[in-house]
Design an enzyme around this catalytic site. Structure first.
Site, mmCIF file in Angstrom:
data_model
loop_
_atom_site.group_PDB
_atom_site.id
_atom_site.type_symbol
_atom_site.label_atom_id
_atom_site.label_comp_id
_atom_site.label_asym_id
_atom_site.label_seq_id
_atom_site.Cartn_x
_atom_site.Cartn_y
_atom_site.Cartn_z
ATOM 1 N N ARG A 1 0.839 -1.185 0.000
ATOM 2 C CA ARG A 1 0.000 0.000 0.000
ATOM 3 C C ARG A 1 0.888 1.254 0.000
ATOM 4 N NH1 ARG A 1 -5.100 1.625 -1.238
ATOM 5 N NH2 ARG A 1 -6.202 2.603 0.501
ATOM 6 N N THR B 1 -9.355 0.422 -10.139
ATOM 7 C CA THR B 1 -8.553 -0.564 -9.425
ATOM 8 C C THR B 1 -8.623 -1.801 -10.294
ATOM 9 O OG1 THR B 1 -9.180 0.389 -7.307
ATOM 10 C CG2 THR B 1 -8.523 -1.902 -7.263
ATOM 11 N N ASN C 1 -6.309 4.136 -7.386
ATOM 12 C CA ASN C 1 -7.506 4.661 -6.724
ATOM 13 C C ASN C 1 -8.504 5.136 -7.778
ATOM 14 O OD1 ASN C 1 -9.216 5.115 -4.637
ATOM 15 N ND2 ASN C 1 -8.377 7.095 -4.057
ATOM 16 N N SER D 1 -7.545 0.581 3.267
ATOM 17 C CA SER D 1 -8.077 0.136 1.973
ATOM 18 C C SER D 1 -9.261 -0.805 2.172
ATOM 19 C CB SER D 1 -6.973 -0.618 1.220
ATOM 20 O OG SER D 1 -7.471 -1.202 0.042
ATOM 21 N N GLY E 1 -13.844 0.192 -4.843
ATOM 22 C CA GLY E 1 -13.931 0.859 -3.548
ATOM 23 C C GLY E 1 -14.552 -0.069 -2.520
HETATM 24 O O1 DON Z 1 -7.994 0.879 -1.543
HETATM 25 C C1 DON Z 1 -9.170 1.131 -1.738
HETATM 26 O O2 DON Z 1 -10.070 0.683 -1.053
HETATM 27 C C2 DON Z 1 -9.535 2.037 -2.895
HETATM 28 N N1 DON Z 1 -8.418 2.858 -3.237
HETATM 29 C C3 DON Z 1 -9.978 1.195 -4.051
HETATM 30 C C4 DON Z 1 -10.416 2.031 -5.190
HETATM 31 C C5 DON Z 1 -11.175 1.302 -6.205
HETATM 32 O O3 DON Z 1 -11.437 0.135 -6.090
HETATM 33 C C6 DON Z 1 -11.628 2.082 -7.352
HETATM 34 N N2 DON Z 1 -12.076 1.207 -8.405
HETATM 35 N N3 DON Z 1 -12.735 0.739 -9.076
#
Ligand code: DON
Length: 574
Positions: free
Chosen positions: A115, A385, A405, A456, A479
């Site tokens: 991370r 992501t 992100n 995360s 997310g």
């Molecule tokens: O680490 C996390 O939870 C976020 N940065 C993930 C972001 C994400 O999955 C965006 N995508 N589709």
């Protein structure tokens, strides 16, 4: 490979180097609403020895190339990871970070935390203006960039569990960057969607020639990125964290008022952690501990649901109620209790205990929605992501989720070195109690501090059966919906006995405590069930689609790989 194997066992057709399962029968599993078309005519790919499923068919093929050279799943995962930085630049990366859960066939297991970290000059209120209002600087531009971890993490995973050199596993990625690859419509669309963000920065010359997104069919060469990857392949991670690549990254920080210095880069470390280990109905789950909340929350949800000897049928009101209430309770813990273990004491044992799950289950009313306090939301941002799942012929498995992100991260592009930078700083609680771009309201445990990792939701997971064999490798982008989608795929396989294709295609729901509503995919819950859930007190909110998962599952005779039927990608086997 034995091409007749699946054809005989499963009625498959032979397509390219792998077999492809026969299209699903016209009948979908019970509980799929009439008219639900996700996944129709999108069968899983099958192969007897090994399988990689990712959002880029070229990157999956890069990993299989390494497997065919004798590499194991970790060698292949690292090859796929670097190739994603070339072929899936909206999320695949060397300018971001991620998490890798590894479970070797001999039982060894590790969780690699790469991370991003907050720069040493980061301050708690760096995104709050003089009037106490949150700015957009946690999401756009150089101030939003966390110190990237991808190169350190992939190199560390390879060094501990791989069998090949960094130089060798990076060759497919270098080739794709130097010789180019053909842009498809999905990438062209993603670039168009990110055009406003990319436009002001150096990436525009590569991805927006003449101000337009690179057109489908274009051969896209990335010579700067090829040079960067070659330097890393030849000299190792120090080339990225200490050499001319670090100088180029810091130059971009100076140009756009970012904070990352050479000292930040030199001090970055990827950390090995013990995977979170949970059990669910006789299976063992290996998942990611903090600095991701993914594994703890996934196991907490599964523990709550396991308190019922069986779950109601898929698609029923009672099933969605039980699942939504388990999600709600686990997300309250996520958003208030978890953070970077170097800074906060995470109550992992308590949150993942069966006793605690029983207490939470007892607070669920059978016929009423519970309530969590509501907070205001920010509008949705395009985000990105990517998750990839890898297995080899020995049964070693790698589950990796990596991210910039948002789509194309902060928009910043390291000129001369050819890669995008993340905007991961937005995953912190920039102002504890206020929502981030995912509407996540988080507390002090995830406040900004120098050198801290932002919490995360990424949930790379490996499910192992009672004989010790890998059943499922799964994870997602999206997310907070990462946690709930990954968990639902596991439930679909274990509780609802769905095939991998159906488990991935099944309609998904999401509940993250704040805001207090159940989000569901349009057409994914039958109107009668929506009405019943509303009558129980739920606010119901329909959206397009939830999450982007890629999974591999053991089947009779080998493996199935399934890319997200709501998105694009490629499962490639051997
Ligand atoms: O680490 C996390 O939870 C976020 N940065 C993930 C972001 C994400 O999955 C965006 N995508 N589709």
């Amino acid at each position: 490979m034995n091409r007749t194997l699946f054809a005989v066992a499963l009625g498959a057709a032979v397509i390219g180097g792998c077999t492809q399962a026969a299209p699903p029968a016209a009948t979908r599993p019970a509980g799929f609403p009439a008219g639900w078309t996700v996944g129709l005519n999108k069968p899983a790919v099958q192969a007897p020895h090994s399988m990689i499923a990712s959002n880029s068919a070229l990157a999956s093929a890069a990993g299989v190339e390494i497997l065919k050279k004798g590499g194991n799943a970790v060698d292949a995962a690292v090859a796929t990871g670097f190739a994603m930085a070339v072929t899936y630049p909206q999320a695949g990366n060397i300018g971001g970070g991620g998490f890798m859960v590894i479970r070797m066939a001999d039982g060894r297991a590790g969780a690699m935390d790469y991370r991003e970290m907050a720069p040493l000059a980061a301050t708690r209120n760096m995104y709050v203006d003089a009037n106490g209002k949150l700015t957009d600087k946690s999401r756009i531009g150089a101030l939003s960039v966390g110190v990237p971890g991808a190169v350190a993490g992939m190199a560390a995973a390879l060094a501990k569990y791989g069998t090949m050199s960094l130089h060798d596993v990076m060759q497919p990625a270098i080739r794709l960057a130097a010789d180019g690859f053909t842009v498809d419509s999905a990438l062209s669309r993603a670039i168009a969607a990110g055009a406003k963000l990319i436009g002001p920065y150096e990436g525009a010359s590569v991805f927006l020639p003449g101000g337009q997104a690179v057109a489908p069919g274009t051969l896209l060469k990335q010579p700067q990125l090829a040079r960067t990857l070659t330097a890393i392949a030849d000299k190792g991670p120090d080339a990225f964290y200490k050499g001319w690549i670090a100088d180029s990254l810091v130059a971009e920080m100076h140009r756009d008022h970012g904070l990352i210095t050479k000292a930040d880069l030199a001090k970055y470390h990827a950390d090995w952690r013990d995977p979170v280990k949970g059990t669910y109905r006789g299976y063992t789950i290996y998942a990611m501990p903090p600095s991701s909340s993914g594994g703890v929350i996934e196991v907490e949800i599964l523990n709550i649901l396991e308190t019922w000897p069986t779950l109601p049928p898929f698609g029923s009101t009672q099933y969605d109620h039980d699942v939504a209430e388990a999600f709600r309770r686990a997300f309250i813990d996520r958003n208030t209790e978890l953070g970077d273990p170097a800074f906060v004491k995470n109550p992992v044992d308590r949150l993942t205990s069966k006793d605690y799950a029983r207490t939470l289950r007892d607070s669920i009313q059978p016929d009423r929605a519970s309530k969590t306090p509501a907070f205001a939301e920010r509008g949705p941002e395009p985000m990105h992501t990517t998750h990839y799942s890898v297995v080899d012929s020995a049964g070693d498995a790698v589950s990796t989720t990596t991210t910039l992100n948002s789509l194309f991260g902060s928009g910043n592009y390291v000129g001369g070195a050819g890669f995008f930078l993340n905007n991961e700083m937005d995953d912190f609680a920039s102002q504890p109690g206020s929502p981030n771009q995912f509407g996540l309201i988080q507390g002090e445990a995830n406040a900004i501090a120098p050198g801290k990792r932002m919490l995360s939701a990424m949930s790379p997971s490996i499910v192992v059966d009672s004989t010790g064999k890998v059943l499922l490798v799964v994870g997602a982008a999206g997310g907070p919906t990462i946690i709930t989608a990954t968990t639902q795929i596991i439930l679909n396989v274990i509780d609802h006995h769905m095939s991998l294709a159906d488990a991935m295609s099944a309609p998904r729901i999401h509940q993250q405590a704040w805001p207090d509503k159940v989000i569901y995919e349009t057409g994914g819950i039958s109107p009668a069930v929506v009405d019943s859930l509303k009558a129980m007190g739920y606010e119901m909110s329909a959206v397009g689609h939830l999450a982007n998962a890629n999974a591999v599952m053991r089947v009779k005779g080998g493996w199935e790989g399934m890319v997200e039927p709501r998105a694009t990608g490629g499962a490639v086997g051997n």
